[in-house]
Design an enzyme around this catalytic site. Structure first.
Site, PDB file in Angstrom:
ATOM      1  N   ALA A  72       0.842  -1.241   0.061  1.00 11.22           N
ATOM      2  CA  ALA A  72      -0.060  -0.077   0.014  1.00 11.22           C
ATOM      3  C   ALA A  72       0.991   1.307  -0.058  1.00 11.22           C
ATOM      4  O   ALA A  72       1.993   1.267   0.494  1.00 11.22           O
ATOM      5  CB  ALA A  72      -0.920  -0.023   1.345  1.00 11.22           C
ATOM      6  N   GLY A 117       0.831  -5.723   0.552  1.00  2.00           N
ATOM      7  CA  GLY A 117      -0.304  -5.676  -0.425  1.00  2.00           C
ATOM      8  C   GLY A 117       0.650  -6.306  -1.621  1.00  2.00           C
ATOM      9  O   GLY A 117      -0.084  -6.995  -2.266  1.00  2.00           O
ATOM     10  N   GLU A 140       2.403  -5.967   8.042  1.00  4.67           N
ATOM     11  CA  GLU A 140       1.553  -5.036   8.395  1.00  4.67           C
ATOM     12  C   GLU A 140       1.425  -4.698   9.704  1.00  4.67           C
ATOM     13  O   GLU A 140       1.125  -3.645  10.245  1.00  4.67           O
ATOM     14  CB  GLU A 140      -0.023  -5.454   7.833  1.00  4.67           C
TER      15      GLU A 140
END
Length: 266
Positions: A72, A117, A140
């Site tokens: 991301a 991602g 994450e």
């Protein structure tokens, strides 16, 4: 070979022979970090590829020399209000589900960084080919969130619950050799050969019946996680969807006539 752009950051190449399409992540200045605009473009490209009956296999590649995708776009996210993040969520999710729900086989060609991602985009493919520069992981929890592009569900399906838990909870990066050993990737190739090998694999896949390929992928996906009895019913339904097709008739005829089939695709 024809090319079509989806927004600024996604390129689709349709190869003239072999019924193979490349979905190219093409935001090199940001190492393919997935912004809102890029996520929307990935989803749009996947919709177009899924509807193209001439496409029998898709290869997910990167135009960046040192990265597949770093996940991301956290610079963009840093400017978001809570309301912005809520609005972006379905757009971001659409990119990952777009790849995951491609009705034809998808092969990821990974080199360099495939993180967060970016790794989830690869996990959304059916097969992952990586070269020896690949570094992957789901970091994450180190930035206060969790994998949100399918990682908590796709990784345990690939490597098992305990191994997925260790990788997600530690947020550690895994280099190519260990990634192959752990089963994070399916084929490890020499540096710079990931795209070449993925395209070759896609060409071998695409030589087969387009009706059969779509049905086989549907059976694999829908049957995964079911008990054996239910899974066999999924398989039977998929078999019935192809048993009376033109492709089945052509395949049997070509086998008996000792020639290459000319698939009608229906």
């Amino acid at each position: 070979m024809s090319e079509e752009r989806f927004g600024e950051f996604v390129l689709v190449r349709r190869h003239e022979r072999g019924h193979v399409a490349e979905l190219v992540l093409d935001r090199p200045k940001a190492m393919n970090a997935v912004s809102t605009e890029m996520a929307r473009s990935i989803a749009g490209a996947c919709t177009a590829l899924g509807a193209d009956r001439d496409v029998r296999a898709v290869v997910l590649t990167s135009s960046h020399e040192r990265a597949f995708c770093v996940g991301a776009d956290l610079k963009e996210r840093n400017s978001f209000s809570d309301a912005d993040l809520v609005r972006q969520r379905p757009v971001a999710r659409g990119a990952y589900t777009g790849v995951l729900e491609l009705p034809v086989p998808a092969v990821a060609a990974v080199h360099g960084f495939a993180l967060g991602g970016g790794f989830e985009l690869a996990l959304s493919c059916d097969v992952i080919v990586a070269d020896r520069t690949a570094v992957m992981g789901l970091p994450e929890v180190s930035v206060g969130v969790i994998p949100g592009g399918g990682g908590t569900q796709l990784l345990p399906r690939r490597v098992g619950a305990a191994r997925a838990a260790e990788l997600i909870f530690t947020a550690r990066r895994v280099e190519a050799a260990e990634a192959r050993e752990l089963g994070l990737v399916d084929r490890l190739v020499d540096e710079g050969r990931d795209r070449e090998e993925a395209l070759a694999m896609a060409s071998r896949i695409a030589a087969n019946s387009p009706v059969g390929l779509r049905a086989a992928k549907r059976a694999l996906r829908l049957g995964h996680g079911l008990d054996l009895s239910a899974g066999l019913e999924v398989e039977d339904a998929a078999w019935r969807s192809v048993a009376f097709s033109g492709d089945r008739a052509e395949g049997v005829a070509a086998f008996n006539e000792k020639r290459r089939p000319e698939w009608p695709g229906e």
